[in-house]
Write a protein that holds these residues in place. Structure first.
Motif, PDB file in Angstrom:
ATOM      1  N   TRP A   1       0.732  -1.043   0.242  1.00 47.06           N
ATOM      2  CA  TRP A   1       0.028  -0.074  -0.008  1.00 47.06           C
ATOM      3  C   TRP A   1       0.739   1.401  -0.131  1.00 47.06           C
ATOM      4  CZ3 TRP A   1      -5.263  -0.038  -0.239  1.00 47.06           C
ATOM      5  CH2 TRP A   1      -5.812  -1.515   0.073  1.00 47.06           C
ATOM      6  N   ILE A   2       0.563   2.228  -0.726  1.00 44.55           N
ATOM      7  CA  ILE A   2       0.824   3.574  -0.762  1.00 44.55           C
ATOM      8  C   ILE A   2       0.043   4.613  -0.281  1.00 44.55           C
ATOM      9  CG2 ILE A   2       2.030   5.551  -1.999  1.00 44.55           C
ATOM     10  CD1 ILE A   2       3.081   3.526  -3.996  1.00 44.55           C
ATOM     11  N   VAL A   3       0.356   5.341   0.903  1.00 46.36           N
ATOM     12  CA  VAL A   3      -0.744   6.328   1.552  1.00 46.36           C
ATOM     13  C   VAL A   3       0.059   7.608   1.190  1.00 46.36           C
ATOM     14  CG1 VAL A   3      -1.507   7.138   3.612  1.00 46.36           C
ATOM     15  CG2 VAL A   3      -1.673   4.621   3.103  1.00 46.36           C
ATOM     16  N   ARG A   4      -0.625   8.464   0.645  1.00 47.19           N
ATOM     17  CA  ARG A   4      -0.118   9.778   0.621  1.00 47.19           C
ATOM     18  C   ARG A   4      -0.940  10.800   1.657  1.00 47.19           C
ATOM     19  NH1 ARG A   4      -0.326   7.637  -4.599  1.00 47.19           N
ATOM     20  NH2 ARG A   4       1.510   8.063  -6.031  1.00 47.19           N
ATOM     21  N   ALA A   5      -0.389  11.476   2.382  1.00 48.04           N
ATOM     22  CA  ALA A   5      -0.551  12.381   3.524  1.00 48.04           C
ATOM     23  C   ALA A   5      -1.043  13.561   2.899  1.00 48.04           C
ATOM     24  CB  ALA A   5       0.081  12.561   4.470  1.00 48.04           C
ATOM     25  N   GLN A   6      -2.137  14.640   3.287  1.00 47.01           N
ATOM     26  CA  GLN A   6      -2.404  15.647   2.900  1.00 47.01           C
ATOM     27  C   GLN A   6      -1.148  16.532   2.867  1.00 47.01           C
ATOM     28  OE1 GLN A   6      -5.465  17.337   5.599  1.00 47.01           O
ATOM     29  NE2 GLN A   6      -6.999  16.550   3.938  1.00 47.01           N
ATOM     30  N   ASN A   7       0.024  16.421   3.577  1.00 47.09           N
ATOM     31  CA  ASN A   7       1.077  17.488   3.379  1.00 47.09           C
ATOM     32  C   ASN A   7       2.060  16.943   2.381  1.00 47.09           C
ATOM     33  OD1 ASN A   7       2.307  15.176   4.267  1.00 47.09           O
ATOM     34  ND2 ASN A   7       3.330  16.067   6.270  1.00 47.09           N
ATOM     35  N   GLY A   8       1.756  16.080   1.399  1.00 48.32           N
ATOM     36  CA  GLY A   8       2.384  15.570   0.531  1.00 48.32           C
ATOM     37  C   GLY A   8       3.264  14.535   0.616  1.00 48.32           C
ATOM     38  N   GLY A   9       3.682  13.920   2.003  1.00 49.34           N
ATOM     39  CA  GLY A   9       4.310  12.819   2.211  1.00 49.34           C
ATOM     40  C   GLY A   9       3.796  11.532   1.836  1.00 49.34           C
ATOM     41  N   GLU A  10       4.859  10.593   1.237  1.00 49.69           N
ATOM     42  CA  GLU A  10       4.281   9.433   0.888  1.00 49.69           C
ATOM     43  C   GLU A  10       4.814   8.029   1.622  1.00 49.69           C
ATOM     44  OE1 GLU A  10       5.206   8.592  -3.119  1.00 49.69           O
ATOM     45  OE2 GLU A  10       3.524   9.709  -3.690  1.00 49.69           O
ATOM     46  N   PHE A  11       3.905   7.145   2.115  1.00 51.03           N
ATOM     47  CA  PHE A  11       4.331   6.204   2.963  1.00 51.03           C
ATOM     48  C   PHE A  11       4.066   4.752   2.607  1.00 51.03           C
ATOM     49  CE2 PHE A  11       3.238  10.053   5.232  1.00 51.03           C
ATOM     50  CZ  PHE A  11       4.065  10.164   6.364  1.00 51.03           C
ATOM     51  N   PHE A  12       4.830   3.803   2.533  1.00 50.85           N
ATOM     52  CA  PHE A  12       4.621   2.521   1.879  1.00 50.85           C
ATOM     53  C   PHE A  12       4.547   1.390   3.157  1.00 50.85           C
ATOM     54  CE2 PHE A  12       6.218  -1.619   0.701  1.00 50.85           C
ATOM     55  CZ  PHE A  12       5.284  -1.903  -0.288  1.00 50.85           C
ATOM     56  N   ALA A  13       3.760   0.524   2.958  1.00 51.58           N
ATOM     57  CA  ALA A  13       3.670  -0.691   3.875  1.00 51.58           C
ATOM     58  C   ALA A  13       2.942  -1.685   3.184  1.00 51.58           C
ATOM     59  CB  ALA A  13       3.087  -0.444   5.212  1.00 51.58           C
ATOM     60  N   LYS A  14       3.332  -2.993   3.678  1.00 52.28           N
ATOM     61  CA  LYS A  14       2.406  -4.339   2.978  1.00 52.28           C
ATOM     62  C   LYS A  14       1.076  -4.440   3.485  1.00 52.28           C
ATOM     63  CE  LYS A  14       6.681  -6.894   1.793  1.00 52.28           C
ATOM     64  NZ  LYS A  14       7.330  -8.301   1.836  1.00 52.28           N
ATOM     65  N   PHE A  15       0.976  -3.816   4.667  1.00 52.35           N
ATOM     66  CA  PHE A  15      -0.554  -3.878   5.449  1.00 52.35           C
ATOM     67  C   PHE A  15      -0.858  -2.583   5.847  1.00 52.35           C
ATOM     68  CE2 PHE A  15      -3.435  -5.756   8.132  1.00 52.35           C
ATOM     69  CZ  PHE A  15      -3.455  -7.202   7.662  1.00 52.35           C
ATOM     70  N   LEU A  16      -2.425  -2.461   5.500  1.00 57.28           N
ATOM     71  CA  LEU A  16      -3.108  -1.258   5.882  1.00 57.28           C
ATOM     72  C   LEU A  16      -4.053  -1.587   6.707  1.00 57.28           C
ATOM     73  CD1 LEU A  16      -3.655   1.755   5.186  1.00 57.28           C
ATOM     74  CD2 LEU A  16      -5.322   0.798   3.501  1.00 57.28           C
ATOM     75  N   VAL A  17      -4.256  -0.486   7.909  1.00 58.09           N
ATOM     76  CA  VAL A  17      -5.237  -0.797   8.931  1.00 58.09           C
ATOM     77  C   VAL A  17      -6.141   0.310   9.078  1.00 58.09           C
ATOM     78  CG1 VAL A  17      -5.685  -1.087  11.467  1.00 58.09           C
ATOM     79  CG2 VAL A  17      -3.743  -2.521  10.227  1.00 58.09           C
TER      80      VAL A  17
END
Length: 402
Positions: free
Chosen positions: A127-143
């Motif tokens: 999963w790739i999650v993009r926060a409102q401040n523009g940061g990007e985060f990756f993980a294999k699991f999303l909760v």
């Protein structure tokens, strides 16, 4: 791009508890808290004795323990309960901050950013999650732990229909000038649901919880103001606990303008799943899981969800750390799934009629004259008595001496 093992969207009790549990075990966790600083969740803030016994460290949060409760039936019958097991009432700002800080201390990275459903993108690797401040985060699991209106849950498990939602709204108001602030639960006349007055450290939380399809804001709001004004009008002297004059507006139609100027309004939605939905709705899948309100885990009779939020977080963390996250589905169903399904089956009966009067009227009437029934009712309020064997417990108590 920042890489983690698990991304948790929502830093309420469920998200923070799961983040702490996972981080303490060495899991790399990012916890997203999208609420503005100082903005509390709309909630009465009651934490059952069942939860306090399961997780004693919750008592370290700043709150107030409650060992007495005034209960009223729809017709105004009064019952004063002395609870064998106290429960607690917290400001959700204090309670949520306490749990979020524990997660951070355990090593979770807390991100003060809001995350929308469109910002969560699935890839072949995770999963790739993009926060409102523009940061990007990756993980294999999303909760998803982002509450009843969960954007993550709508994407992964589908939206709930309006009929399977409840509404809670109310006001935060000053403590009574006398210093005596009782805890009150009053079942509504001609409505499904109840009103409450929960005293906290620095204010009283008033509210009404009812079903979405029965919601009439104007009429219920007026009913709540009558309840609130009656709460402040009662004179209390030592151990004397006179009855509130419920549901009756002042004959002259006057309103407490000072109260209306100082009260702060709040509102929220609460999941209230139908019995059939408990059999079909999933709380996890390959690479994802839902916790607490986002999964629909709230008592359909009372709307209480903090215990189930924390317990679901605990069960998920245990499943993930065991290397079998998909077992979370079986774990929550075996642990509390049957209890919540039974509650949804009982909701119509609980707020329906029994021997020509509302069941809640009969329940309080019987409890006033029978110690055994009063004891069972006290355990129900404290969270120690479930619904699956409630009928049997009430019947057994009724057969015992008065």
């Amino acid at each position: 791009m920042d890489e983690f093992d698990v991304l948790i969207v929502g830093a309420g009790p469920a998200g923070s508890f799961a983040a702490e549990r996972l981080a303490r075990a060495g899991v790399r966790v990012a916890l997203f808290d999208g609420r503005p600083p100082g903005e509390p969740k709309a909630c009465g803030g009651g934490v059952t004795s069942k939860a306090l016994k399961a997780w004693p460290h919750l008592l370290e949060a700043v709150g107030r323990t409650i060992d007495e409760l005034d209960m009223y039936s729809p017709s105004g019958k009064h019952l004063h309960l002395k609870l064998e097991e106290p429960f607690a009432v917290y400001s959700r700002i204090a309670f949520d901050s306490f749990l979020r800080n524990r997660a951070a201390d355990a090593g979770a990275e807390v991100c003060a950013d809001k995350v929308s459903a469109r910002a969560c993108k699935r890839t072949t690797e995770g999963w790739i999650v993009r926060a409102q401040n523009g940061g990007e985060f990756f993980a294999k699991f999303l909760v998803g732990a982002d509450g009843a209106n969960s954007a993550v849950a709508k994407q992964l498990a589908g939206p709930l229909p309006p009929a399977e939602m409840e509404v809670a709204f109310g006001y935060r108001a000053p403590l009574p000038g006398s210093g005596a602030a009782p805890t009150v639960v009053a079942f509504l006349p001609d409505w499904v649901g109840y009103a409450w007055a929960f005293p906290r450290i620095d204010h009283v939380s008033f509210g009404i919880a009812t079903t979405q399809d029965a919601f009439d804001h104007e009429k219920l709001d007026e009913l709540l103001w009558v309840f609130m004004e009656s709460y402040y009008e009662v004179k209390r002297d030592g151990s004397l606990r006179p009855r509130m004059k419920l549901w009756k507006p002042k004959p002259d139609g006057k309103r407490d303008h000072n109260l209306r100027q100082t009260a702060e309004r709040y509102a929220a939605r609460i999941p209230g799943l139908a019995p059939r939905t408990w059999d079909t709705r999933k709380a996890c899948g390959e690479g994802w899981a839902l916790l607490g309100d986002a999964a629909g885990f709230a008592d359909p009779v009372t709307g209480e969800g903090i215990y189930y939020a924390i317990r679901s977080a605990e069960l998920f963390a245990d499943a993930y750390l065991a290397g079998e996250p998909l077992s979370y589905e079986q774990r929550w169903r075996e642990d509390f799934g049957a209890e919540l399904k039974r509650a949804s089956q009982m909701r119509r009966l609980f707020y329906g009629n029994f021997w020509g009067a509302p069941f809640t009227d009969r329940m309080i009437e019987f409890a006033r004259g029978h110690r055994g029934i009063r004891k069972v009712l006290g355990k129900l309020v404290a969270g120690d008595q479930g619904y699956t064997d409630l009928k049997k417990k009430l019947a057994r108590s009724a057969l015992k001496p008065l």
